[in-house]
Design an enzyme around this catalytic site. Structure first.
Site, PDB file in Angstrom:
ATOM      1  N   ILE A  65       0.939  -1.219  -0.059  1.00 56.81           N
ATOM      2  CA  ILE A  65      -0.155  -0.052   0.024  1.00 56.81           C
ATOM      3  C   ILE A  65       0.824   1.066   0.044  1.00 56.81           C
ATOM      4  CG2 ILE A  65      -1.803   1.138   0.803  1.00 56.81           C
ATOM      5  CD1 ILE A  65      -2.751  -1.381   2.530  1.00 56.81           C
ATOM      6  N   PRO A  66       1.619   1.528  -1.178  1.00 56.57           N
ATOM      7  CA  PRO A  66       2.198   2.586  -1.223  1.00 56.57           C
ATOM      8  C   PRO A  66       1.342   4.133  -1.097  1.00 56.57           C
ATOM      9  CG  PRO A  66       2.609   1.654  -3.237  1.00 56.57           C
ATOM     10  CD  PRO A  66       1.578   0.784  -2.410  1.00 56.57           C
ATOM     11  N   HIS A  67       2.011   4.922  -0.284  1.00 57.93           N
ATOM     12  CA  HIS A  67       1.183   6.018  -0.242  1.00 57.93           C
ATOM     13  C   HIS A  67       1.823   7.270   0.151  1.00 57.93           C
ATOM     14  CE1 HIS A  67       1.667   4.013   3.829  1.00 57.93           C
ATOM     15  NE2 HIS A  67       1.605   5.545   4.260  1.00 57.93           N
ATOM     16  N   CYS A  68       1.394   8.387  -0.072  1.00 59.96           N
ATOM     17  CA  CYS A  68       1.751   9.825   0.298  1.00 59.96           C
ATOM     18  C   CYS A  68       0.790  10.903   0.120  1.00 59.96           C
ATOM     19  CB  CYS A  68       3.072   9.881  -0.477  1.00 59.96           C
ATOM     20  SG  CYS A  68       2.667  10.256  -2.069  1.00 59.96           S
TER      21      CYS A  68
END
Length: 152
Positions: A65-68
Site C-alpha cells: 500500500i504505497p501512499h503519500c
C-alpha cells in the site's frame, strides 16, 4: 473514504507485468496522475518513492500500500494493480507483492489519509478478499470487485 470511491477505470489494472518495485511505483504514478488535476506523474512518483525510503509499505500476504501526501493535490485518489508475478517489495513478511493499492491524498489530508489507510489494511487482511481480487481477469472486473468489497 472507501476504496471503491477512490478508484476509476483509469486507475485500475489487472495482471500488469512489472519486474521491480520502482517500475511498479512508476506505473502507479502514471495511472494516478491521469485521475488527479494539478499533480504530475513525477511529483507522485517522487512522493511514493520518498515514502518507501522511510520504510516499506508492504504489509504482508503479497500486498503493498504505497501512499503519500502530495502538495497541490485537491482530492484523494487510489490505484489498484494486480501483477502477473510478484515483485520484491521489502515487505514485513518478505513475501513478494502481487497486489498493490497506491494512495495519494492532499498535503493537508492527514486524518483522511490515516482513516483510508486503516480501511485498506482491514480490507487487505481478509484472505477471501485478497483471493477474489487476485482471481479477476480484467481491469473492469477488478474495479467492480474492489467496489463491492469496500462496501462490506
Amino acid at each position: 473514504m472507501q476504496l471503491g470511491d477512490l478508484l476509476t477505470t483509469e486507475t485500475t489494472a489487472c495482471r500488469e507485468s512489472v519486474a521491480s518495485k520502482k517500475r511498479l511505483l512508476q506505473v502507479a504514478s502514471k495511472k494516478l496522475a491521469s485521475s488527479v488535476d494539478g499533480v504530475t506523474e513525477d511529483e507522485i512518483f517522487t512522493g511514493l518513492l520518498n515514502r518507501e525510503r522511510l520504510g516499506s509499505t508492504g504489509i504482508g500476504s503479497g500486498v503493498g500500500i504505497p501512499h503519500c501526501r502530495i502538495p497541490g493535490c485537491s482530492t484523494a485518489s487510489a490505484c489498484l494493480i494486480t501483477l502477473d508475478g510478484g515483485v520484491d517489495f521489502d515487505s514485513i513478511d518478505s513475501a513478494p507483492v502481487d497486489l498493490v493499492c497506491a494512495l495519494i491524498v492532499p498535503d493537508d489530508g492527514n486524518d483522511e489519509h490515516l482513516k483510508t489507510l486503516a480501511g485498506l489494511a482491514e480490507l487487505f487482511s481478509k484472505p477471501e478478499a485478497l483471493n477474489s481480487l487476485r482471481d479477476c481477469t480484467n481491469s473492469e472486473a477488478l474495479l467492480n470487485k474492489a467496489t463491492e468489497l469496500s462496501k462490506v
